[in-house]
Design a protein around this motif. Structure first.
Motif, PDB file in Angstrom:
ATOM      1  N   ALA A 110      -7.473 -34.573  58.823  1.00 35.91           N
ATOM      2  CA  ALA A 110      -6.693 -33.828  57.834  1.00 35.91           C
ATOM      3  C   ALA A 110      -5.709 -34.756  57.138  1.00 35.91           C
ATOM      4  CB  ALA A 110      -5.943 -32.688  58.511  1.00 35.91           C
ATOM      5  N   THR A 126      -1.514 -23.186  56.062  1.00 38.65           N
ATOM      6  CA  THR A 126      -2.610 -24.147  56.177  1.00 38.65           C
ATOM      7  C   THR A 126      -3.937 -23.510  56.570  1.00 38.65           C
ATOM      8  OG1 THR A 126      -1.935 -24.624  58.450  1.00 38.65           O
ATOM      9  CG2 THR A 126      -1.065 -26.055  56.718  1.00 38.65           C
ATOM     10  N   ASP A 127      -4.113 -22.247  56.229  1.00 45.31           N
ATOM     11  CA  ASP A 127      -5.398 -21.575  56.428  1.00 45.31           C
ATOM     12  C   ASP A 127      -6.157 -21.565  55.105  1.00 45.31           C
ATOM     13  OD1 ASP A 127      -3.985 -19.690  54.948  1.00 45.31           O
ATOM     14  OD2 ASP A 127      -3.670 -18.333  56.651  1.00 45.31           O
ATOM     15  N   TYR A 154      -4.285 -22.173  51.709  1.00 43.04           N
ATOM     16  CA  TYR A 154      -3.786 -23.483  51.294  1.00 43.04           C
ATOM     17  C   TYR A 154      -4.448 -23.883  49.980  1.00 43.04           C
ATOM     18  CZ  TYR A 154      -1.542 -27.914  52.783  1.00 43.04           C
ATOM     19  OH  TYR A 154      -0.716 -29.012  52.925  1.00 43.04           O
ATOM     20  N   HIS A 159      -8.521 -32.596  52.129  1.00 41.79           N
ATOM     21  CA  HIS A 159      -9.132 -31.989  53.308  1.00 41.79           C
ATOM     22  C   HIS A 159      -9.426 -30.520  53.029  1.00 41.79           C
ATOM     23  CE1 HIS A 159      -4.932 -30.712  54.909  1.00 41.79           C
ATOM     24  NE2 HIS A 159      -5.594 -29.602  54.685  1.00 41.79           N
ATOM     25  N   ALA A 160     -10.394 -29.988  53.765  1.00 39.34           N
ATOM     26  CA  ALA A 160     -10.738 -28.566  53.687  1.00 39.34           C
ATOM     27  C   ALA A 160     -11.522 -28.203  54.931  1.00 39.34           C
ATOM     28  CB  ALA A 160     -11.570 -28.269  52.434  1.00 39.34           C
ATOM     29  N   ARG A 161     -11.550 -26.916  55.229  1.00 36.12           N
ATOM     30  CA  ARG A 161     -12.430 -26.407  56.276  1.00 36.12           C
ATOM     31  C   ARG A 161     -13.712 -25.867  55.647  1.00 36.12           C
ATOM     32  NH1 ARG A 161      -7.325 -24.670  58.068  1.00 36.12           N
ATOM     33  NH2 ARG A 161      -6.738 -25.483  60.126  1.00 36.12           N
ATOM     34  N   ARG A 163     -10.292 -29.492  59.936  1.00 33.77           N
ATOM     35  CA  ARG A 163      -9.985 -29.848  58.556  1.00 33.77           C
ATOM     36  C   ARG A 163     -10.622 -31.217  58.316  1.00 33.77           C
ATOM     37  NH1 ARG A 163      -3.600 -29.133  57.988  1.00 33.77           N
ATOM     38  NH2 ARG A 163      -3.673 -30.035  60.098  1.00 33.77           N
TER      39      ARG A 163
END
Length: 314
Positions: A17, A218-219, A222, A279-281, A296
């Motif tokens: 992340a 930060t879910d 974000y 960054h990302a999920r 992340r």
């Protein structure tokens, strides 16, 4: 600009992340980021962007056992300034409860080796600001012979979690003169879960200075905002900066990218294109505190440029 789909379809590096990629004059890309354990700072390097995926990480520094530098090591950045390497990062104190989670301050490491994967990283200490309060995500840039720091901090008299500030620097770890707020979270997309402006990154192009930043929890909420100023403006005057009323990058369910943010900028291997690193999920539903979900991942894509010099993150 035509995008290469391979740059957006899969992570460059998994479980990293707050990614920072810097291309140095030696032709190497240098990469650092938050690790899931939040206990150390790693650096890796490669001649190519894709090569960073398999490059061996080197531990530059580990957290202290106790005290102010002993927990939640977040968002390192590596910079080369006047012949030396510097790493900016945030750290908190060890705490038995979550009360220590948002107790971060900003710190600087210095290394005078030619190769930052070698040599000794010396602790230069805390970056002291006007307030002794939650602060993080320091980034630095030079403009017309002046070095600046941009960072996120909780101003004690202002409701919310963090705003963005700017100041001149007298050296890579010391502020001088006025410390000015650039932006605070006011739009609905900046205040979901937490009232946050953080994670600034600076890009200078076509007579403009851009500062991207991240907002909200930060879910999947974000997302990223953008400040823009003329290169001729007084960068310490908040009125010099215009703020996008809408996020410039947010969750894209079609692409399967959730909560994109905390970006950096680098350049393509041919030097012709600016590259957005973020960054990302790849999923929306998170079990528990999002800060302790390790997935992340680091992505990158070219920035789109328009004839008038404006940029697009989509």
């Amino acid at each position: 600009m035509t995008r290469n789909p391979s740059l957006t379809s899969a992570p460059l590096i998994e479980q990293r992340a707050d990614p920072w990629i810097y291309r140095h004059a030696d032709g190497y890309y240098y990469f650092t980021a938050s690790v899931p354990e939040y206990d150390r700072i790693e650096i890796r390097r490669s001649r190519t962007l894709h090569g960073l995926r398999d490059a061996d990480p080197v531990v530059a520094w580990r957290k202290h056992e106790t005290g102010k530098l002993s927990a939640n090591i977040w968002a390192p950045e590596i910079h080369f300034i006047k012949g030396k390497w510097y790493i900016y990062f945030a750290a908190a104190r060890t705490a038995e409860t979550n009360e220590g989670l948002f107790d971060h301050r900003m710190y600087v490491l210095e290394n005078d080796s030619e190769n930052p994967l070698e040599g000794v990283w010396a602790e230069k200490g805390q970056i002291r600001t006007r307030w002794e309060s939650f602060s993080l995500d320091a980034t630095t840039f030079e403009h017309r012979g002046i070095r600046y720091l941009v960072w996120a901090q909780k101003e004690p008299e202002i409701p919310g979690n963090s705003n963005l500030y700017i100041s001149e620097m007298s050296n890579p770890w010391t502020l001088r003169g006025e410390q000015v707020m650039l932006t605070m979270p006011v739009y609905p997309w900046e205040t979901i879960g937490f009232k946050v402006n953080e994670g600034a990154a600076v890009l200078k192009r076509d007579g403009r200075i851009y500062i991207s930043y991240s907002a909200s929890a930060t879910d999947a909420n974000y997302c990223m905002g953008l400040l823009t100023a003329s290169e001729d403006a007084d960068l310490l005057d908040p009125n010099s900066w215009s703020k996008s009323p809408h996020p410039v990058l947010a969750t894209d369910e079609e692409k399967g990218l959730y909560g994109p943010g905390h970006n950096s900028f680098t350049v393509s291997e041919d030097g012709e294109s600016d590259i957005l690193v973020f960054h990302a999920r790849t999923y929306k539903e998170i079990q528990g505190d999002p800060l302790y979900d390790p997935n992340r991942h680091t992505f990158f894509r070219p920035l789109s440029r328009f004839p008038d010099g404006a940029i697009s993150f989509e």
